[in-house]
Design a protein around this motif. Structure first.
Motif, PDB file in Angstrom:
ATOM      1  N   CYS A 288      48.855  62.257  46.614  1.00  0.00           N
ATOM      2  CA  CYS A 288      47.632  62.682  47.291  1.00  0.00           C
ATOM      3  C   CYS A 288      46.990  61.558  48.075  1.00  0.00           C
ATOM      4  O   CYS A 288      45.897  61.738  48.618  1.00  0.00           O
ATOM      5  CB  CYS A 288      46.637  63.206  46.264  1.00  0.00           C
ATOM      6  SG  CYS A 288      45.717  61.911  45.433  1.00  0.00           S
ATOM      7  N   ASP A 289      47.551  60.358  48.124  1.00  0.00           N
ATOM      8  CA  ASP A 289      47.003  59.171  48.782  1.00  0.00           C
ATOM      9  C   ASP A 289      45.880  58.499  47.999  1.00  0.00           C
ATOM     10  O   ASP A 289      45.348  57.476  48.414  1.00  0.00           O
ATOM     11  CB  ASP A 289      46.471  59.469  50.206  1.00  0.00           C
ATOM     12  CG  ASP A 289      47.586  59.702  51.219  1.00  0.00           C
ATOM     13  OD1 ASP A 289      48.498  60.483  50.911  1.00  0.00           O
ATOM     14  OD2 ASP A 289      47.559  59.092  52.294  1.00  0.00           O
ATOM     15  N   GLY A 290      45.516  59.081  46.870  1.00  0.00           N
ATOM     16  CA  GLY A 290      44.369  58.566  46.128  1.00  0.00           C
ATOM     17  C   GLY A 290      44.585  57.173  45.568  1.00  0.00           C
ATOM     18  O   GLY A 290      43.663  56.359  45.527  1.00  0.00           O
ATOM     19  N   CYS A 291      45.809  56.883  45.112  1.00  0.00           N
ATOM     20  CA  CYS A 291      46.033  55.578  44.492  1.00  0.00           C
ATOM     21  C   CYS A 291      45.978  54.460  45.538  1.00  0.00           C
ATOM     22  O   CYS A 291      45.394  53.406  45.290  1.00  0.00           O
ATOM     23  CB  CYS A 291      47.339  55.585  43.703  1.00  0.00           C
ATOM     24  SG  CYS A 291      47.165  56.505  42.131  1.00  0.00           S
TER      25      CYS A 291
ATOM     26  N   ASP B 130      39.135  51.290  48.688  1.00  0.00           N
ATOM     27  CA  ASP B 130      37.824  51.519  48.083  1.00  0.00           C
ATOM     28  C   ASP B 130      37.267  50.283  47.382  1.00  0.00           C
ATOM     29  O   ASP B 130      36.159  50.326  46.859  1.00  0.00           O
ATOM     30  CB  ASP B 130      37.902  52.672  47.061  1.00  0.00           C
ATOM     31  CG  ASP B 130      37.694  54.030  47.735  1.00  0.00           C
ATOM     32  OD1 ASP B 130      37.452  54.061  48.952  1.00  0.00           O
ATOM     33  OD2 ASP B 130      37.775  55.064  47.037  1.00  0.00           O
TER      34      ASP B 130
ATOM     35  N   ILE C 170      37.418  58.681  43.113  1.00  0.00           N
ATOM     36  CA  ILE C 170      38.588  59.502  43.437  1.00  0.00           C
ATOM     37  C   ILE C 170      38.852  60.422  42.242  1.00  0.00           C
ATOM     38  O   ILE C 170      38.936  59.957  41.109  1.00  0.00           O
ATOM     39  CB  ILE C 170      39.814  58.614  43.734  1.00  0.00           C
ATOM     40  CG1 ILE C 170      39.498  57.689  44.914  1.00  0.00           C
ATOM     41  CG2 ILE C 170      41.049  59.467  44.022  1.00  0.00           C
ATOM     42  CD1 ILE C 170      40.496  56.560  45.090  1.00  0.00           C
TER      43      ILE C 170
ATOM     44  N   PRO D 297      43.491  58.866  39.472  1.00  0.00           N
ATOM     45  CA  PRO D 297      44.141  57.726  40.119  1.00  0.00           C
ATOM     46  C   PRO D 297      44.113  56.479  39.240  1.00  0.00           C
ATOM     47  O   PRO D 297      43.490  56.475  38.192  1.00  0.00           O
ATOM     48  CB  PRO D 297      43.211  57.494  41.320  1.00  0.00           C
ATOM     49  CG  PRO D 297      41.854  57.817  40.789  1.00  0.00           C
ATOM     50  CD  PRO D 297      42.068  58.963  39.815  1.00  0.00           C
TER      51      PRO D 297
ATOM     52  N   CYS E 232      44.214  66.177  47.347  1.00  0.00           N
ATOM     53  CA  CYS E 232      43.860  65.134  48.305  1.00  0.00           C
ATOM     54  C   CYS E 232      42.947  64.088  47.692  1.00  0.00           C
ATOM     55  O   CYS E 232      41.864  64.417  47.216  1.00  0.00           O
ATOM     56  CB  CYS E 232      43.176  65.758  49.515  1.00  0.00           C
ATOM     57  SG  CYS E 232      42.651  64.506  50.701  1.00  0.00           S
ATOM     58  N   GLY E 233      43.404  62.828  47.716  1.00  0.00           N
ATOM     59  CA  GLY E 233      42.599  61.738  47.180  1.00  0.00           C
ATOM     60  C   GLY E 233      41.438  61.367  48.076  1.00  0.00           C
ATOM     61  O   GLY E 233      40.513  60.662  47.660  1.00  0.00           O
ATOM     62  N   ILE E 234      41.453  61.811  49.333  1.00  0.00           N
ATOM     63  CA  ILE E 234      40.393  61.456  50.281  1.00  0.00           C
ATOM     64  C   ILE E 234      39.230  62.436  50.171  1.00  0.00           C
ATOM     65  O   ILE E 234      38.100  62.072  50.419  1.00  0.00           O
ATOM     66  CB  ILE E 234      40.904  61.455  51.753  1.00  0.00           C
ATOM     67  CG1 ILE E 234      42.352  61.003  51.845  1.00  0.00           C
ATOM     68  CG2 ILE E 234      39.995  60.667  52.668  1.00  0.00           C
ATOM     69  CD1 ILE E 234      42.627  59.569  51.536  1.00  0.00           C
TER      70      ILE E 234
ATOM     71  N   LEU F  27      44.318  54.657  48.286  1.00  0.00           N
ATOM     72  CA  LEU F  27      42.913  54.618  48.709  1.00  0.00           C
ATOM     73  C   LEU F  27      42.088  53.748  47.758  1.00  0.00           C
ATOM     74  O   LEU F  27      41.094  53.143  48.159  1.00  0.00           O
ATOM     75  CB  LEU F  27      42.342  56.039  48.760  1.00  0.00           C
ATOM     76  CG  LEU F  27      40.882  56.168  49.191  1.00  0.00           C
ATOM     77  CD1 LEU F  27      40.699  55.728  50.631  1.00  0.00           C
ATOM     78  CD2 LEU F  27      40.376  57.603  49.024  1.00  0.00           C
TER      79      LEU F  27
END
Ligand code: SF4
Ligand code: SF4
Lengths: 267, 432
Positions: free
Chosen positions: A18-21, A27, B160, A142, B66-68, A23
């Motif tokens: 999900c791209d969270g890690c 962050d 997140i 995450p 989605c992590g965003i 990100l």
């Protein structure tokens, strides 16, 4: 590999996720520019379109392996990386998309897509370590940002990163929380879940739902009577263990005993 | 480039978008034949494995799409399940949901404006390279983004995949005291948010206009984020429950993402441009004043100006979050009970990237028997392709590198989130 005086080269790779890690790194607002000063970012598509050829001193890998192409690409990433660290439940345990491993993926395809023949996917979603040697795994869905910085910082300093393999319970006690399972009868996976988050859920009056995956000596069977006592039947317990780290042992086998056939109740 | 008749440019995956995909441009005899976006983020099958889970589970599970923008997935999921169970979450709990959403808008939009999009206009590979020349600017952006994350952390437990969101409300609601540092932070960055509008408002933009139908959530009383009707620039005004009657998803061979169209087959656009055009008069006063100052108005149809609109929305979200915290009185209960029952529920909320629709069918014990999720990127994909077609057509004389850059920039205008596997870019230009 790194020339004397040169900055270590960092790469961040994405597989099914999900791209969270990744990100989590962007962050770290207070430390991001300092990290960027300390390393040479070779590949990090979410942050920059600049790309430098490998080899890379450190590769952070997010996401699980779910396509034939992924299987080839992770080999290339491994070959180009001196140290390879997987970040998050997807990369260390197959992630939430690993739920397909318990089911019939063709049926899944037909539920989501009108034209299943267009879809090229593997029947499984698996961890990076199932395909290539991994130097360090960071848990969480995450991952925890402070833990990521500790690992990157330790590598830059040439020391061993400090990452605990204990359970969330240990952090929960350290945080001075009242046990939500004992005091409130709230189902909680803290006793069998890997530390790292700082016991966030109990601090919010919620039971841990296992997003950091099994701890090093995780024994879900020993927790079962306590979960039953607060009203979770077998199938609820099975689903409780079967989320973001469903494919990680021992969550995998403990959930499968409780949900022998499909992970879901038949509609 | 290969021989005289065929020119193919292979470009690595598109940077500074969430997820992975590719783009193919076909040129024959100097004329543009087709533009295709290929989304190759592998499918993750959320709609399939939600079946058989309890009605309490979608907020945690769909957050992982989605992590965003996890908050968006959590909010649409909660709204849909509460709808199925006949529960309305209102009052202070709804205010807290809006506050949480303000945090996500600030965090996600600021990430996009400063780290992903502004580098296009200023000629950098990314924010980190940009920081070499504009350190203070980037630091300001990070400070603004941090306050957005701080809201989500305090209220959601972490930035997140927040863990404090449940169907019916929250596990624990914050005290006024816990929100005080958030309020202090918001008041501190308010000026940065205003400065951001002026900064991006002064960027050089190509002068282009597109005529997509705009679709957004709308409420008479506020700049709609959660709750309201679905409205469009052509006069559509429907309850959320009629969404799938008016909009339909289609699966195209080149992409793992489904493409959505109006039921008559025409394309439409969701996201900040749509919200801004359809909700302009409900923006905070200062957000509207800032928009006027930099010359963007509700009739703006230049997708390159979306960065300005995003900055205006950040200012609005800062204002709104300040108002919500100042007026906050903790509710008696952190959540209203949501007893399962058989039924179908619909939920829509405004993710930073646009309207996000969920529909769940529950059996009488609250187990999910069917789930439908329509994310913003799949809805915008036909419009993104239409933008690209026009842009490539006008720039056919550019060399491949320059053309690729324009295309990538145009795609980033829409801040597509390809993690929705539903997710994204390899560019090939075939000039055979
Ligand atoms: S582990 Fe969780 S947060 Fe990390 S990439 Fe996977 S789904 Fe996203
Ligand atoms: S308490 Fe458990 S579920 Fe909650 S954040 Fe920590 S590891 Fe994840």
């Amino acid at each position: 590999m790194t020339a004397p005086g040169a900055k270590p080269r960092l790469a961040v790779w994405k597989f099914s996720s999900c791209d969270g890690c990744q990100l989590t790194l962007l962050d770290r607002e207070d430390e991001l520019l300092a990290v960027a000063d300390a390393v040479d970012i070779g590949y990090f598509l979410e942050a920059t379109s600049a790309q430098v050829e490998g080899p890379y001193d450190v590769s952070l890998v997010e996401g699980s392996i779910t396509t034939p192409h992924d299987v080839e690409r992770i080999q290339e990433v491994r070959a180009a990386s001196k140290v390879l660290i997987t970040i998050g439940a997807c990369a260390t345990a197959g992630g939430i998309q690993g739920l397909r491993n318990f089911a019939d993926v063709d049926e899944f395809v037909s539920v989501v897509y009108a034209s299943p023949s267009f879809i090229d996917t593997l029947a499984t979603s698996t961890a990076i370590a199932d395909h290539v040697p991994v130097d360090l795994e960071l848990r969480g869905c995450p991952i925890d940002g402070r833990q990521l910085l500790e690992v990157v910082g330790a590598l830059l300093a040439g020391r061993k990163p400090v990452v605990s393999g204990q359970s969330v319970c240990v952090e929960c006690k350290a945080a001075g929380n009242v046990c939500v399972l004992v005091a409130h009868g709230t189902p909680c996976l803290g006793p069998v879940t890997h530390a790292g988050c700082g016991a966030l859920c109990p601090s919010y009056h919620r039971g841990c739902y296992g997003c950091f995956g099994p701890s090093e000596s995780s024994m879900p069977e020993s927790l079962a009577p306590a979960l039953a006592a607060v009203g979770m039947d077998e199938s609820d317990q099975g689903r409780f263990l079967r989320t973001f780290n469903a494919w990680a042992e021992p969550f995998r086998s403990a959930s499968t005993v409780r949900l022998p056939d499909p992970h879901r109740r038949q509609p | 480039m290969s021989d005289d008749t065929t020119r193919t440019i292979k470009v690595e995956a598109l940077a500074r978008v969430e997820g992975e995909g590719a783009m193919h441009v076909e040129i024959r005899d100097g004329a543009l034949v087709g533009v295709e976006l290929q989304i190759y983020e592998p499918p993750r099958f959320f709609e399939a494995f939600l079946r058989g889970r309890r009605h309490t589970e979608p907020p945690d599970i769909t957050a992982r799409i989605c992590g965003i923008c996890p908050v968006a997935y959590q909010m649409s999921a909660c709204e849909a399940i509460e709808d199925a169970c006949g529960v309305v979450v209102d009052g202070p709990l709804r205010a807290l949901r809006r506050l949480l959403y303000c945090g996500e808008w600030i965090e996600s939009h600021t990430l996009h404006v400063y780290m992903l999009h502004a580098p296009d206009f200023l000629g950098y590979h990314g924010a980190i390279e940009m920081a070499a020349d504009h350190r203070e600017r980037v630091e300001q952006g990070l400070a603004l983004k941090k306050v957005g994350n701080q809201i989500v952390e305090v209220l959601g437990g972490r930035a997140i995949h927040p863990l404090n969101v449940r169907v019916g409300g929250f596990y624990r609601v914050p005290t006024r005291r816990e929100l005080q540092p958030v309020l202090d932070g918001l008041l501190r960055v308010r000026e940065i948010a205003e400065g951001t509008v002026r900064w991006v408002g002064a960027f050089d933009m190509p002068d282009l206009t597109y005529d997509h139908e705009l679709v957004a959530l709308s409420r008479p009383d506020e700049y709609a984020v959660v709750g309201g009707n679905v409205v469009s620039s052509s006069g559509l005004d429907i309850p959320v429950s009629a969404f799938l009657d008016e909009f339909a998803e289609e699966h195209v061979a080149r992409s793992n993402a489904l493409h959505a169209y109006r039921s008559d087959g025409t394309r439409y656009l969701v996201g900040p441009m749509a919200r801004f055009a359809l909700g302009y008069d409900r923006l905070s006063e200062s957000a509207r004043a800032a928009a006027v100052e930099v010359g963007v108005g509700p009739d703006d149809r230049n997708p390159f100006r979306s960065i300005v609109v995003r900055a205006v929305e950040v200012l609005h979200a800062v204002d709104e979050a300040i108002g919500l915290i100042e007026a906050y009185e903790p509710p008696d209960q952190p959540a209203v009970p949501v007893e399962p029952r058989a039924g179908v529920g619909h939920g829509v909320s405004e993710a930073p990237r646009g309207l996000l629709y969920h529909r769940y069918t529950l059996d009488d014990e609250g187990f999910i028997t069917d789930a439908v999720i329509v994310p913003p990127t799949s809805q915008n994909q036909p419009s993104i392709e239409a933008d690209l077609f026009r842009l490539v057509e006008q720039n056919l004389d550019l060399d491949d590198d320059a053309l690729r850059h324009v295309c990538e920039q145009s795609i980033r205008n829409h801040d597509p989130c390809i993690s929705c596997a539903t997710h994204f870019l390899d560019l090939t230009v075939d000039r055979g």
